[in-house]
Design a protein around this motif. Structure first.
Motif, PDB file in Angstrom:
ATOM      1  N   GLU A 185      10.705  23.790   9.135  1.00 25.19           N
ATOM      2  CA  GLU A 185      10.277  23.267   7.829  1.00 25.19           C
ATOM      3  C   GLU A 185      11.337  22.423   7.111  1.00 25.19           C
ATOM      4  N   ILE A 186      12.006  21.526   7.854  1.00 26.35           N
ATOM      5  CA  ILE A 186      12.983  20.641   7.221  1.00 26.35           C
ATOM      6  C   ILE A 186      13.054  19.334   7.994  1.00 26.35           C
ATOM      7  N   LEU A 187      13.181  18.238   7.253  1.00 26.75           N
ATOM      8  CA  LEU A 187      13.321  16.909   7.854  1.00 26.75           C
ATOM      9  C   LEU A 187      14.793  16.518   7.788  1.00 26.75           C
ATOM     10  N   LYS A 196      13.811   4.512   3.021  1.00 24.95           N
ATOM     11  CA  LYS A 196      13.841   5.352   1.823  1.00 24.95           C
ATOM     12  C   LYS A 196      12.424   5.655   1.337  1.00 24.95           C
ATOM     13  N   VAL A 197      11.547   4.654   1.373  1.00 24.29           N
ATOM     14  CA  VAL A 197      10.165   4.872   0.939  1.00 24.29           C
ATOM     15  C   VAL A 197       9.459   5.834   1.891  1.00 24.29           C
ATOM     16  N   MET A 198       9.632   5.639   3.187  1.00 23.07           N
ATOM     17  CA  MET A 198       8.983   6.517   4.163  1.00 23.07           C
ATOM     18  C   MET A 198       9.482   7.956   4.021  1.00 23.07           C
ATOM     19  N   PHE A 199      10.744   8.134   3.669  1.00 24.48           N
ATOM     20  CA  PHE A 199      11.327   9.469   3.556  1.00 24.48           C
ATOM     21  C   PHE A 199      10.802  10.229   2.344  1.00 24.48           C
ATOM     22  N   ARG A 200      10.216   9.509   1.391  1.00 25.75           N
ATOM     23  CA  ARG A 200       9.652  10.184   0.216  1.00 25.75           C
ATOM     24  C   ARG A 200       8.422  11.001   0.579  1.00 25.75           C
ATOM     25  N   ILE A 254       0.860  -1.188   0.000  1.00 26.49           N
ATOM     26  CA  ILE A 254       0.000   0.000   0.000  1.00 26.49           C
ATOM     27  C   ILE A 254       0.894   1.234   0.000  1.00 26.49           C
ATOM     28  N   LEU A 255       0.805   2.040  -1.059  1.00 25.11           N
ATOM     29  CA  LEU A 255       1.567   3.278  -1.171  1.00 25.11           C
ATOM     30  C   LEU A 255       0.589   4.407  -1.498  1.00 25.11           C
ATOM     31  N   PRO A 256       0.183   5.180  -0.508  1.00 25.51           N
ATOM     32  CA  PRO A 256      -0.767   6.276  -0.749  1.00 25.51           C
ATOM     33  C   PRO A 256      -0.239   7.252  -1.790  1.00 25.51           C
ATOM     34  N   GLU A 257      -1.137   7.846  -2.552  1.00 24.77           N
ATOM     35  CA  GLU A 257      -0.739   8.827  -3.569  1.00 24.77           C
ATOM     36  C   GLU A 257      -0.101  10.049  -2.905  1.00 24.77           C
ATOM     37  N   TYR A 258       0.997  10.510  -3.494  1.00 25.06           N
ATOM     38  CA  TYR A 258       1.713  11.655  -2.918  1.00 25.06           C
ATOM     39  C   TYR A 258       2.015  12.668  -4.019  1.00 25.06           C
ATOM     40  N   ASN A 259       1.646  13.936  -3.758  1.00 29.49           N
ATOM     41  CA  ASN A 259       1.920  15.022  -4.693  1.00 29.49           C
ATOM     42  C   ASN A 259       2.870  16.016  -4.028  1.00 29.49           C
ATOM     43  N   PRO A 260       4.095  16.185  -4.560  1.00 33.74           N
ATOM     44  CA  PRO A 260       5.068  17.096  -3.943  1.00 33.74           C
ATOM     45  C   PRO A 260       4.564  18.525  -3.798  1.00 33.74           C
ATOM     46  N   GLU A 261       3.561  18.894  -4.605  1.00 33.36           N
ATOM     47  CA  GLU A 261       3.034  20.259  -4.534  1.00 33.36           C
ATOM     48  C   GLU A 261       2.361  20.563  -3.194  1.00 33.36           C
ATOM     49  N   ILE A 262       2.051  19.519  -2.437  1.00 32.78           N
ATOM     50  CA  ILE A 262       1.397  19.738  -1.143  1.00 32.78           C
ATOM     51  C   ILE A 262       2.312  20.502  -0.182  1.00 32.78           C
ATOM     52  N   CYS A 263       3.616  20.461  -0.436  1.00 28.46           N
ATOM     53  CA  CYS A 263       4.577  21.164   0.422  1.00 28.46           C
ATOM     54  C   CYS A 263       4.393  22.688   0.364  1.00 28.46           C
ATOM     55  N   GLN A 280      11.094  22.533   2.920  1.00 29.07           N
ATOM     56  CA  GLN A 280      12.432  22.262   2.394  1.00 29.07           C
ATOM     57  C   GLN A 280      12.643  20.758   2.281  1.00 29.07           C
ATOM     58  N   ARG A 281      12.663  20.258   1.074  1.00 29.46           N
ATOM     59  CA  ARG A 281      12.795  18.822   0.865  1.00 29.46           C
ATOM     60  C   ARG A 281      14.247  18.396   0.999  1.00 29.46           C
ATOM     61  N   THR A 282      14.482  17.275   1.640  1.00 31.04           N
ATOM     62  CA  THR A 282      15.831  16.726   1.785  1.00 31.04           C
ATOM     63  C   THR A 282      15.847  15.287   1.294  1.00 31.04           C
ATOM     64  N   GLU A 283      17.036  14.795   0.982  1.00 37.69           N
ATOM     65  CA  GLU A 283      17.200  13.408   0.545  1.00 37.69           C
ATOM     66  C   GLU A 283      17.779  12.591   1.698  1.00 37.69           C
ATOM     67  N   ILE A 284      17.340  11.366   1.800  1.00 35.90           N
ATOM     68  CA  ILE A 284      17.838  10.498   2.859  1.00 35.90           C
ATOM     69  C   ILE A 284      19.264  10.050   2.546  1.00 35.90           C
ATOM     70  N   THR A 285      20.090   9.925   3.570  1.00 32.50           N
ATOM     71  CA  THR A 285      21.479   9.477   3.408  1.00 32.50           C
ATOM     72  C   THR A 285      21.687   8.183   4.187  1.00 32.50           C
TER      73      THR A 285
END
Length: 416
Positions: free
Chosen positions: A329-331, A279-283, A26-35, A289-294
């Motif tokens: 506003e940053i993860l 990685k999936v949860m971090f999406r 189950i992967l709920p729909e996600y739209n980056p514009e919501i940020c 401010q969007r960040t990438e997981i390391t």
């Protein structure tokens, strides 16, 4: 309508491999514009994190176990033995001498550490297996509920559990078994006969959750005995789900151990599945401010969750909630640390990051810095140095742990 003897034909075909993984996921729909929306909208959308389900090896095993158990139960419906058992169950209801002739080898357990997702795996598997909430059969006419889920009473009351089974059946079939039992002031023996009859006619499989309650109650063995009798008198499969607290209880006697053969799970290893899960949860980011997981963040999440996926979800969710509310506003590691310190304080006694184990005292100082080991992209798994080994070396050779960490790997110091 179908013949009762052909009832197994209405079950969906058993899935496996990639088809099963895709069906369970189950992967709920996600739209980056919501940020870019208001904080209130983003805070409400954060709950989508709890809807994500990524199947693990445990999920696949639980699906297979439940499917085959339900299949065995369904194959007994409408047989000659089932008709004979109905007569015996009626004798039990009217308090005459009776016997179980269906056999009693269809119980098993699913035992796992709290928070690793076993209940979610069971729920997803049952939803996939039982596409129809009720199966209508003819010759003879009956309605069969593929799976009934109940919770073990906190005091392991046999009567309480049996009445709960009847109540759950009434909810689905709009019957009055529960009311009739109360009106008749049925004894426990009468209830076992009544529930056995109902299970024989209307239940495919019974799942009893929170079975660890039997370990802390004087009625525990009585309840397991009642479930065993229910298997003998109804022929249905019974799945008992609980935490490792129940293991010692089932190991205490041979007759209990026989009833508890099944699946056992502990916390997750730091493996490919855990890394992909993070990685999936971090999406699902709802901060501006969007960040990438390391690799360093993944390692931090494992250290501060003890390999429990529900804690990982809580950390990522609460870190974003805090970041939105305080305006940062940053993860990142700082917001994750805030979530760990502020929201998960009650779990600190159960989750001890290995970096702190070498110098942990009875009370953690609030001003002590938290250190996070980072792993470079070009570093192979063979080149990685275990933090636990460094801590042991520092303790044995009386070396400053901070300097030792800095000399062996990049370290980010985060003030707590």
């Amino acid at each position: 309508m179908i013949n009762l003897s052909d009832i197994i034909n209405v079950l969906p075909s058993m899935k496996s491999g990639d088809d099963l993984i895709t069906a369970l996921e189950i992967l709920p729909e996600y739209n980056p514009e919501i940020c870019n929306t208001d904080a209130s909208v983003r805070l409400m959308a954060l709950s989508d994190l709890y809807k994500v389900y990524i199947p693990s090896q445990m999920s696949l095993e639980i699906y297979s176990k439940l499917y085959l158990a339900l299949l065995r139960s369904m194959q007994k419906k409408g047989t000659k033995l089932a008709v004979q058992q109905q007569n015996q169950n009626y004798r039990a209801i009217i308090q005459q001498e009776y016997s179980g002739i269906m056999g009693g080898s269809d119980s098993f357990t699913i035992i796992g550490t709290s928070g690793i997702g076993k209940s979610s795996a069971i729920s997803r598997a049952i939803n996939l297996i039982t596409e129809n909430r009720v199966i209508e059969a003819d010759n003879p006419y009956t309605n069969v509920i593929p799976c009934v889920i109940v919770q073990c009473p906190f005091d392991s009351s046999v009567k309480g559990l049996l009445l709960e089974v009847l109540r759950k059946v009434d909810e689905v079939l709009d019957s009055k078994y529960y009311q009739n039992a109360l009106r008749a002031r049925a004894t426990t023996d009468m209830l076992i006969g009544s529930v056995s009859q109902v299970a024989l006619n209307h239940i495919g499989m019974l799942v009893v959750d929170e079975i660890q309650n039997v370990a802390n109650s004087k009625n525990g063995k009585n309840l397991i005995g009642a479930l065993t009798q229910l298997i003998n008198n109804s022929g249905i499969s019974i799945c008992m789900v609980g935490t490792p607290e129940s293991i010692k209880f089932f190991e205490s006697a041979m007759q209990l151990a026989r009833r508890s053969v099944g699946l056992q799970y502990t916390t997750m290893s730091y493996d490919k599945y855990f890394q992909e899960f993070c990685k999936v949860m971090f999406r699902y980011q709802y901060v501006k401010q969007r960040t990438e997981i390391t690799d360093g963040i993944i390692a931090w999440l494992y250290e501060h969750s003890a390999g429990i996926t529900s804690v990982v979800v809580a950390l990522i969710h609460d870190a974003q909630e805090i970041a939105i509310l305080n305006g940062k506003e940053i993860l990142n590691l700082e917001s994750l640390n805030e979530a760990y310190q502020q929201r998960l304080s009650l779990l600190h006694g159960y989750i001890q990051p290995s970096i702190l184990q070498g110098k942990q005292t009875s009370k953690i100082k609030k001003k002590a810095p938290a250190f996070t080991a980072m792993v470079t992209e070009n570093e192979t798994s063979a080149d990685r140095i275990s933090i636990a080994d460094l801590v042991a070396k520092a303790k044995h050779e009386s070396i400053d742990i901070v300097q030792l960490l800095k000399s062996n790997m990049p370290v980010v110091e985060v003030a707590v």
